[in-house]
Design an enzyme around this catalytic site. Structure first.
Site, PDB file in Angstrom:
ATOM      1  N   ASP A 333      89.467  72.973   6.997  1.00 16.62           N
ATOM      2  CA  ASP A 333      88.194  72.642   7.635  1.00 16.62           C
ATOM      3  C   ASP A 333      88.436  71.433   8.546  1.00 16.62           C
ATOM      4  OD1 ASP A 333      85.705  71.491   8.259  1.00 16.62           O
ATOM      5  OD2 ASP A 333      84.839  71.900   6.295  1.00 16.62           O
ATOM      6  N   ASP A 379      84.354  73.412  12.054  1.00 22.03           N
ATOM      7  CA  ASP A 379      85.088  73.563  10.796  1.00 22.03           C
ATOM      8  C   ASP A 379      86.296  74.479  11.023  1.00 22.03           C
ATOM      9  OD1 ASP A 379      85.798  74.976   8.440  1.00 22.03           O
ATOM     10  OD2 ASP A 379      83.790  74.979   7.610  1.00 22.03           O
TER      11      ASP A 379
HETATM   12  C1  FPP Z   1      82.322  69.619  -0.698  1.00 23.52           C
HETATM   13  O1  FPP Z   1      81.681  70.499   0.087  1.00 23.52           O
HETATM   14  C2  FPP Z   1      82.133  68.252  -0.159  1.00 23.52           C
HETATM   15  C3  FPP Z   1      82.077  67.185  -0.921  1.00 23.52           C
HETATM   16  C4  FPP Z   1      82.178  67.329  -2.390  1.00 23.52           C
HETATM   17  C5  FPP Z   1      82.011  65.787  -0.365  1.00 23.52           C
HETATM   18  C6  FPP Z   1      81.071  65.497   0.776  1.00 23.52           C
HETATM   19  C7  FPP Z   1      81.191  64.071   1.133  1.00 23.52           C
HETATM   20  C8  FPP Z   1      81.428  63.601   2.367  1.00 23.52           C
HETATM   21  C9  FPP Z   1      81.548  64.496   3.537  1.00 23.52           C
HETATM   22  C10 FPP Z   1      81.715  62.163   2.611  1.00 23.52           C
HETATM   23  C11 FPP Z   1      80.602  61.231   2.509  1.00 23.52           C
HETATM   24  C12 FPP Z   1      81.070  59.921   2.943  1.00 23.52           C
HETATM   25  C13 FPP Z   1      80.305  58.835   3.117  1.00 23.52           C
HETATM   26  C14 FPP Z   1      80.917  57.626   3.685  1.00 23.52           C
HETATM   27  C15 FPP Z   1      78.880  58.788   2.760  1.00 23.52           C
HETATM   28  P1  FPP Z   1      82.106  72.045   0.094  1.00 23.52           P
HETATM   29  O2  FPP Z   1      82.275  72.532  -1.300  1.00 23.52           O
HETATM   30  O3  FPP Z   1      81.118  72.726   0.960  1.00 23.52           O
HETATM   31  O4  FPP Z   1      83.484  71.991   0.874  1.00 23.52           O
HETATM   32  P2  FPP Z   1      84.985  72.320   0.405  1.00 23.52           P
HETATM   33  O5  FPP Z   1      85.033  73.755   0.036  1.00 23.52           O
HETATM   34  O6  FPP Z   1      85.784  72.047   1.634  1.00 23.52           O
HETATM   35  O7  FPP Z   1      85.339  71.408  -0.724  1.00 23.52           O
HETATM   36 ZN    ZN Z   2      83.635  70.487   7.254  1.00 22.79          ZN
HETATM   37  K     K Z   3      83.915  72.614   3.724  1.00 24.03           K
END
Ligand code: FPP
Ligand code: ZN
Ligand code: K
Length: 470
Positions: A333, A379
């Site tokens: 991503d 993404d």
């Molecule tokens: C999983 O999403 C994503 C997270 C568990 C973390 C999200 C946090 C941030 C983007 C950072 C925040 C930062 C600050 C400074 C506030 P998903 O399950 O949709 O994605 P994945 O499959 O790639 O893990």
């Molecule tokens: Zn993303």
């Molecule tokens: K993601």
């Protein structure tokens, strides 16, 4: 070499990696990746041995195969018909991305009301993205200062807009936006005293921070809090009415390093809170937090198992995609170009080593697969672009293209007071190995910890170092 559609005769080997199960050693892998910068995409891919696979077919392996199938045409050819650079890679579509972000700053129809709480983020991603593309955003100074004056809460901190309860994530995005536009009006619009008191409500006895009073405690809180304390030059003493003070703590820093340390998991990555799954976004928050607390060579080595962390970070780089995923067995991503890619400057500073990651592979993913035909970054192919993915792909591209090093010397007189470590970074020029980008594709400097344009964090800190009181 610069062909726009060069089908690879060996691409079949890559599209069906399940056919090949073979052992490859680390040194084979390095050999394959080195010296490939001058090859065009298809030729490059034909050289990569597909990753090791087991025979078990699951939902996870299926969606990975489908993802690879969607991405490969962009790595092998040029379905967007972008102009190519001297390496046969799509050029950075600067003008299109600027136009995309400028549209994102504009009018939103009523159905976007649900996004209102994310308004500070939208401003931050847009402004940061524009500056990475070389745009001057000083014209937005007044508008941004006005916007956040209305969103500032009497108890301190910021919500999404007027009358909304404050939240630490919105507060972080608001402060960064004000730092990016800069100027006295923007700085003076921040009520530092109520901010200090608000942060005092978040500090927990175990060392961490919640995202709102009584809300969830996670590593975003720790990172956002120390970034704000440092940029605004706030006192590290807990305010008198901080609940943590009533439990015996006296400083915002008390138990913090140990709390971050507890977020490192058995895999080596960093999770939202002790006991959770390691994730790239939280890795950057954890490393960023420690890099605000002190020099990374001290804090990272003190609080983290570095070899394990480096193993986990390296494992996030997908092959043959070249971009990063956020956690084990998940998909590449573009936003992790930053959340994981930008960890490397901090880790390399701590480890005293260079070359721990493959810059070209990530640069290739960003330029070839993460640029949307009509502007904005995304993404992965098939998704829509948005300000968030545009901002963080570009921040990742900056990490790819530039060398950021921690310098013992202070920057431009900044650094009287606490939490000055993040003001010791210096840019040591552009990456000078073989590379898949041309000078025209290079984005501006991004501060490796604060993720704002170069010089803006320093301007803000200096302004508040000169203030006598809160
Ligand atoms: C999983 O999403 C994503 C997270 C568990 C973390 C999200 C946090 C941030 C983007 C950072 C925040 C930062 C600050 C400074 C506030 P998903 O399950 O949709 O994605 P994945 O499959 O790639 O893990
Ligand atoms: Zn993303
Ligand atoms: K993601």
């Amino acid at each position: 070499m610069a062909s726009s559609q060069a089908p690879s005769s060996r691409s079949g080997e890559i599209t069906s990696p399940g056919n090949r199960v073979e052992q490859i050693s680390d040194s084979d892998f390095e050999e394959e990746l080195n010296g490939t910068a001058m090859l065009d995409n298809a030729e490059y891919l034909s050289r990569i041995t597909p990753p090791l696979r087991d025979m078990l077919e699951t939902g996870t392996s299926q969606v990975q195969d489908e993802t690879l199938e969607a991405i490969l045409p962009f790595l092998e050819g040029n379905p967007n018909d972008f102009d190519l650079n001297s390496q046969g890679i799509p050029k950075l579509q600067r003008k299109k991305h600027v136009a995309f972000l400028e549209r994102a700053l504009g009018y939103y129809p009523p159905q976007f009301a649900a996004m209102d709480a994310a308004r500070p983020w939208l401003l931050y991603w847009t402004l940061q993205g524009l500056t990475a593309l070389g745009e001057d955003v000083s014209q937005y100074q007044e508008r941004v200062a006005d916007n956040f004056s209305a969103a500032q809460h009497p108890m301190g901190g910021y919500g999404g807009g007027h009358g909304q309860l404050p939240h630490l994530a919105a507060t972080y995005a608001a402060v960064l936006s004000l730092v990016i536009v800069g100027g006295t009006e923007a700085y003076d619009s921040i009520n530092r005293k109520s901010m200090w008191q608000y942060l005092g409500q978040m500090k927990q006895l175990d060392g961490g921070f919640t995202m709102s009073p009584g809300g969830e405690e996670d590593i975003r809180g720790a990172f956002c809090a120390v970034v704000i304390l440092s940029l605004l030059n706030l006192p590290l003493d807990l305010p008198p009415d901080s609940p943590a003070r009533a439990h015996g703590l006296s400083s915002f820093m008390d138990n913090l390093g140990d709390w971050v340390s507890r977020c490192q998991t058995f895999e080596g990555g960093i999770s939202a809170a002790p006991g959770n799954e390691a994730h790239g976004a939280y890795a950057f928050c954890g490393l960023g937090c420690l890099s605000v607390m002190g020099p990374p060579q001290e804090t990272l080595n003190k609080y983290l198992d570095m070899p394990l962390l480096i193993h986990w970070l390296s494992s996030r780089q997908c092959s043959p995609e070249g971009g990063y995923n956020g956690r084990t067995n998940k998909l590449v991503d573009g936003c992790y170009s930053h959340w994981v890619g930008s960890c490397w400057a901090l880790v390399e500073a701590a480890a005293g080593k260079k070359g721990l990651w493959n810059r070209n592979a990530l640069g290739r993913y960003i330029l070839s697969a993460a640029q949307f035909k009509k502007g904005g970054l995304l993404d992965k192919p098939g998704k829509r672009p948005d300000a968030y993915h545009t901002c963080y792909n570009l921040a990742g591209l900056s990490a790819v293209q530039r060398i950021y090093i921690f310098d013992e010397g202070r920057q431009r007189g900044v650094g009287n007071g606490d939490l000055v470590a993040p003001f010791h970074w210096k840019e040591d020029g552009l990456y000078d190995g073989d590379k898949v980008w041309d000078n025209d594709d290079v984005v501006d400097r991004v501060h490796p910890v604060f993720v704002v344009p170069w010089g803006k964090a320093e301007d803000c800190r200096l302004y508040f170092e000169r203030k006598e009181c809160l």
